[in-house]
Motif scaffolding. Structure first.
Motif, short mmCIF file in Angstrom:
data_model
loop_
_atom_site.label_atom_id
_atom_site.label_comp_id
_atom_site.label_asym_id
_atom_site.label_seq_id
_atom_site.Cartn_x
_atom_site.Cartn_y
_atom_site.Cartn_z
N MET A 1 -35.32 -23.29 15.86
CA MET A 1 -35.96 -22.14 15.22
C MET A 1 -34.87 -21.18 14.77
O MET A 1 -33.90 -20.97 15.47
N VAL A 2 -35.08 -20.62 13.60
CA VAL A 2 -34.22 -19.55 13.13
C VAL A 2 -35.11 -18.41 12.66
O VAL A 2 -36.11 -18.61 11.98
N SER A 3 -34.77 -17.21 13.11
CA SER A 3 -35.43 -16.00 12.62
C SER A 3 -34.45 -15.33 11.68
O SER A 3 -33.29 -15.10 12.03
N VAL A 4 -34.93 -15.03 10.48
CA VAL A 4 -34.10 -14.45 9.43
C VAL A 4 -34.57 -13.02 9.18
O VAL A 4 -35.75 -12.81 8.88
N VAL A 5 -33.67 -12.07 9.33
CA VAL A 5 -33.98 -10.68 9.03
C VAL A 5 -33.03 -10.25 7.91
O VAL A 5 -31.82 -10.21 8.11
N ALA A 6 -33.60 -9.98 6.75
CA ALA A 6 -32.81 -9.60 5.59
C ALA A 6 -33.14 -8.16 5.21
O ALA A 6 -34.27 -7.86 4.85
N THR A 7 -32.14 -7.29 5.34
CA THR A 7 -32.30 -5.91 4.89
C THR A 7 -31.52 -5.79 3.59
O THR A 7 -30.40 -6.31 3.47
N THR A 8 -32.12 -5.11 2.62
CA THR A 8 -31.48 -5.10 1.31
C THR A 8 -31.93 -3.94 0.44
O THR A 8 -33.03 -3.42 0.59
N ASP A 9 -31.02 -3.57 -0.47
CA ASP A 9 -31.36 -2.61 -1.51
C ASP A 9 -31.50 -3.30 -2.86
O ASP A 9 -31.51 -2.66 -3.90
N LEU A 10 -31.59 -4.64 -2.84
CA LEU A 10 -31.81 -5.38 -4.09
C LEU A 10 -33.08 -4.89 -4.77
O LEU A 10 -34.06 -4.57 -4.09
N PRO A 11 -33.11 -4.86 -6.09
CA PRO A 11 -34.33 -4.45 -6.80
C PRO A 11 -35.37 -5.58 -6.76
O PRO A 11 -35.50 -6.39 -7.69
N LEU A 12 -36.11 -5.63 -5.69
CA LEU A 12 -37.03 -6.75 -5.44
C LEU A 12 -38.19 -6.83 -6.43
O LEU A 12 -38.85 -7.86 -6.52
N GLU A 13 -38.40 -5.76 -7.19
CA GLU A 13 -39.46 -5.81 -8.21
C GLU A 13 -39.13 -6.83 -9.30
O GLU A 13 -39.99 -7.22 -10.07
N ARG A 14 -37.91 -7.32 -9.33
CA ARG A 14 -37.47 -8.30 -10.32
C ARG A 14 -37.85 -9.74 -9.94
O ARG A 14 -37.61 -10.65 -10.72
N VAL A 15 -38.34 -9.94 -8.71
CA VAL A 15 -38.56 -11.31 -8.23
C VAL A 15 -39.97 -11.50 -7.69
O VAL A 15 -40.67 -10.54 -7.37
N ASP A 16 -40.35 -12.75 -7.58
CA ASP A 16 -41.57 -13.14 -6.87
C ASP A 16 -41.20 -13.10 -5.39
O ASP A 16 -40.50 -13.98 -4.88
N ILE A 17 -41.64 -12.05 -4.68
CA ILE A 17 -41.20 -11.83 -3.30
C ILE A 17 -41.57 -12.99 -2.37
O ILE A 17 -40.72 -13.45 -1.61
N PRO A 18 -42.81 -13.50 -2.37
CA PRO A 18 -43.10 -14.63 -1.47
C PRO A 18 -42.18 -15.84 -1.72
O PRO A 18 -41.74 -16.49 -0.77
N GLN A 19 -41.87 -16.10 -2.98
CA GLN A 19 -40.97 -17.21 -3.29
C GLN A 19 -39.55 -16.91 -2.78
O GLN A 19 -38.89 -17.78 -2.20
N PHE A 20 -39.09 -15.69 -2.96
CA PHE A 20 -37.77 -15.29 -2.49
C PHE A 20 -37.68 -15.41 -0.97
O PHE A 20 -36.72 -15.97 -0.43
N VAL A 21 -38.69 -14.94 -0.27
CA VAL A 21 -38.74 -15.05 1.20
C VAL A 21 -38.70 -16.51 1.62
O VAL A 21 -37.95 -16.90 2.53
#
Length: 124
Positions: A1-21
């Motif tokens: 198991m891996v838990s991934v925690v990504a904190t970011t200031d990327l402009p996420l409005e540019r991407v499909d968030i569920p796909q990115f996750v």
């Protein structure tokens, strides 16, 4: 198991968030050599006023997993996560920092039970 925690200031409005996750989770899982489904991803967006002033954007990705991964697996996970982030047009440079935190079963609890206890129960 891996838990991934990504904190970011990327402009996420540019991407499909569920796909990115999903892509982040798969990059970590595959890189570390884990079977399908053994990942959880938490994406934490931060606005610029909550980050240090800098040119471009940054994503800090922490991978929490059990020990025993090879250096090759760690390198693969780091490279794959970087590739995922860099594959998008963020409108500026994106720095990717990956931190791998390994934890022994005696330091993890799931649903109120120490993971060590689950792994060391006598078989019936």
């Amino acid at each position: 198991m891996v838990s991934v925690v990504a904190t970011t200031d990327l402009p996420l409005e540019r991407v499909d968030i569920p796909q990115f996750v999903d892509r982040l989770g798969e990059a970590a899982r595959i890189g570390l050599g884990l079977p399908p489904g053994l990942r959880s991803v938490y994406l934490v967006p931060l606005t610029k006023e909550y980050t240090t002033a800098k040119d471009g954007f940054e994503a800090t990705i922490v991978l929490y997993s059990a020990p025993g991964k090879t250096l090759e697996q760690k390198r693969a996970a780091i490279a794959d996560l970087n590739s995922v982030v860099q594959s998008y047009d963020w409108g500026g440079d994106a720095k990717v920092v990956v931190i791998i935190k390994e934890h022994e079963p005696e330091n993890v609890g799931v649903n109120g039970v120490l993971r060590w206890d689950t792994l060391n129960q006598p078989s019936e």
